[in-house]
Structure formats: structure tokens, C-alpha cells
Motif scaffolding. Sequence first.
Motif, PDB file in Angstrom:
ATOM      1  N   ASP A  52      27.475  -9.138 -17.957  1.00  0.00           N
ATOM      2  CA  ASP A  52      26.572  -9.657 -18.986  1.00  0.00           C
ATOM      3  C   ASP A  52      25.230  -8.936 -18.842  1.00  0.00           C
ATOM      4  N   ARG A  72      28.853  -2.578 -13.898  1.00  0.00           N
ATOM      5  CA  ARG A  72      30.154  -2.998 -14.433  1.00  0.00           C
ATOM      6  C   ARG A  72      30.099  -3.124 -15.948  1.00  0.00           C
ATOM      7  N   GLU A  73      31.096  -2.571 -16.606  1.00  0.00           N
ATOM      8  CA  GLU A  73      31.143  -2.623 -18.070  1.00  0.00           C
ATOM      9  C   GLU A  73      31.336  -4.039 -18.590  1.00  0.00           C
ATOM     10  N   ASP A  74      32.016  -4.898 -17.838  1.00  0.00           N
ATOM     11  CA  ASP A  74      32.275  -6.254 -18.293  1.00  0.00           C
ATOM     12  C   ASP A  74      31.169  -7.239 -17.900  1.00  0.00           C
TER      13      ASP A  74
END
Length: 163
Positions: free
Chosen positions: A142, A138-140
Motif C-alpha cells: 500500500d 513490494r509491488e503489492d
Amino acid sequence: MKYLVRDKIFEIGDVHWIEDEEGRHAFLVDGKALRLRDTLELKDPEGRVLVTLRQKVLGLRDAMTIERGGEPLATVRRKRLSLLRDHYRVTLVEGTALDVSGRVLNREFVVAYEGELLAHVSRQWFRVRDTYAVNVVREDADAALLVAVAVCVIRMAEREREG
């Protein structure tokens, strides 16, 4: 984004780079020497500490903590009931839990939140024997936290195997 990690870089007292899939320095790993407990810092390319990984000294079960800014961020523990695969639970301070499952010593496992894949750790993408990748899906997500989680569970599994 995939992050290239070499197994032997996580020695206390050593400093090494984790690179992204483009070969750029993504994280600096600083193994703090002369500490009473196992401590690693994951820093950005400018040298700012993103997360600190610490081996818990006391406790009935092996655990590691991940800190950000000197405050606890997450605790990593092995689940008690594991049959064919390794299972770890990452409990974030706000109560969120991430599940880690797979063959940790083989560097083939996933990190998920409520069944949604966040990261896949695999050695299959590389021919170099002592290298694995942390693929943050996932790009979002951490990325520093997910790399830290991968490092924690691998260190814990190796310690358990040795002990």
C-alpha cells in the motif's frame, strides 16, 4: 516505485504534490488549516482522500494516527528503547505491526514487516538538499500507507528534536 518528497511540503495550510520517479503527480498533500490538531490528507491525483494523518492530542507518548475512510487504519509511536537508531512501531488496526528503523532525521530509514523490507526512505538518490524518496519495494504494498508512515515518523522525530 520511488516517490519524490520535499521536506518543506508538510506545512499546515499548504498543498503540494508528491511525484513518482517518472515525474507524474502521484499524491496530493493537503495540510488542513484551522484545525485543533495537526492534520494532513494524502489524496490521489483526482482529489480523492486516500489517508488522513492526525497528531494525537492526548497521551503519555507522542503518537500519530493514520485513517482511511474516516476509520482508524494505524497508529505510529516511537519505541521506548532506542540506542543508536530511531525505532518506531506502526500498529495497524487488525494487529499487524510494521517496524521503522534507521536515522529518521537524516532521511535514511526502512519500513519492514517481520523482517521483510517494504520501503526504504533515503536522501541519497537526490542531490536536492530538501528532497528524499520513499522507495516502495513490494509491488503489492500500500504505497499511500507507506508514504504516510514515512511522513509521520519524520514529523514526530522533528517535533521531538524541537521539544
